[in-house]
Design a protein around this motif. Sequence first.
Motif, PDB file in Angstrom:
ATOM      1  N   ILE A 130      -4.414  -8.867  -4.722  1.00  0.00           N
ATOM      2  CA  ILE A 130      -3.898  -8.186  -3.533  1.00  0.00           C
ATOM      3  C   ILE A 130      -4.932  -8.331  -2.422  1.00  0.00           C
ATOM      4  CG2 ILE A 130      -2.877  -6.081  -2.618  1.00  0.00           C
ATOM      5  CD1 ILE A 130      -2.666  -5.015  -5.456  1.00  0.00           C
ATOM      6  N   LEU A 155      -0.050 -10.474  -3.860  1.00  0.00           N
ATOM      7  CA  LEU A 155       0.528  -9.748  -2.729  1.00  0.00           C
ATOM      8  C   LEU A 155      -0.416  -9.946  -1.557  1.00  0.00           C
ATOM      9  CD1 LEU A 155       1.390  -6.373  -4.533  1.00  0.00           C
ATOM     10  CD2 LEU A 155       2.716  -8.503  -4.514  1.00  0.00           C
ATOM     11  N   ARG A 176       3.997 -13.000  -3.026  1.00  0.00           N
ATOM     12  CA  ARG A 176       4.846 -12.162  -2.176  1.00  0.00           C
ATOM     13  C   ARG A 176       4.092 -11.931  -0.875  1.00  0.00           C
ATOM     14  NH1 ARG A 176       6.770  -7.602  -6.660  1.00  0.00           N
ATOM     15  NH2 ARG A 176       7.151  -9.105  -8.351  1.00  0.00           N
ATOM     16  N   ILE A 178       3.532 -10.423   2.667  1.00  0.00           N
ATOM     17  CA  ILE A 178       3.884  -9.171   3.348  1.00  0.00           C
ATOM     18  C   ILE A 178       3.539  -9.345   4.822  1.00  0.00           C
ATOM     19  CG2 ILE A 178       3.372  -6.705   3.512  1.00  0.00           C
ATOM     20  CD1 ILE A 178       2.426  -7.041   0.478  1.00  0.00           C
ATOM     21  N   ILE A 191       1.965  -2.556   2.115  1.00  0.00           N
ATOM     22  CA  ILE A 191       1.757  -3.212   0.818  1.00  0.00           C
ATOM     23  C   ILE A 191       2.379  -2.431  -0.327  1.00  0.00           C
ATOM     24  CG2 ILE A 191      -0.018  -4.071  -0.774  1.00  0.00           C
ATOM     25  CD1 ILE A 191      -1.867  -4.370   1.619  1.00  0.00           C
ATOM     26  N   ALA A 194       5.789  -3.481  -2.244  1.00  0.00           N
ATOM     27  CA  ALA A 194       5.651  -4.664  -3.092  1.00  0.00           C
ATOM     28  C   ALA A 194       4.865  -4.332  -4.353  1.00  0.00           C
ATOM     29  CB  ALA A 194       4.969  -5.790  -2.319  1.00  0.00           C
TER      30      ALA A 194
END
Length: 251
Positions: A130, A155, A176, A178, A191, A194
């Motif tokens: 992330i 993410l 993914r 964002i 965030i 997700a």
Amino acid sequence: MANEQTPVTIERIRHELKRRPLTLLEKEELTPHMLRLTFGGADLADFASPGVDDHVKLIFPAEGEEAPVMREYTPRSYDNDAQRLVLDFAVHEAGPATAWAIAAQPGDELTVGGPRGSQVVSGPQEWLLIGDETALPAIARRIEGLEAGQKVTALIAVPGAADEQSFDSAAEVEIRWIHRPEDQAHLVDPILPALAEVELTEGLYAWIAAEATVARALRNVLEERGHPLTRMKAAGYWTRGVADGSDKSIA
């Protein structure tokens, strides 16, 4: 299997601290908010960065008797034989590093120090990454270094679709993206939806890097969901309103 818990091995490596005078060879606008600068120099023949989230210090020249300004960046890639080092600069509010990168031209010189040390994480077969723009070099290195049979979910928060990047990997990769405005980079809310959709399997290792309050909030969410602290790392790569503010190890 990806959902089985495999041991996590963390190897800490110390490097001889060395300052390397380098020359800018190439400059590329990778995305609207990312510049890629390629440096060269004979001192890169022994450069080492085994940790995907290593940091080097860029030492920017100062005027007069002022002390040089230093900022930390993650090497995107390096080639000892070709004596090249690639650094990606997230373009945001123009601090000294961003301003230098924007104005830099091939032939300009810059001193790079380190890395002082590396932390190499191995063992996990499943990863959760992330981060925001500043974490992209480390995220890219992790994704590209994984092997077939491993799995990674990333993410990544960026301003828009034009800021998305692609990575080559033998692993099973799900990214993914964002999209949120640049002025919301200090907010965790974009965030969270997700992250709520990610299954925290037993063997997952989570790595987080973003603005310090965002990284801390994400780390807390994972802990509240029962993910063990021994299988995660969170770092604040920058702090809103604080020049050169970072917290590389959020407890």
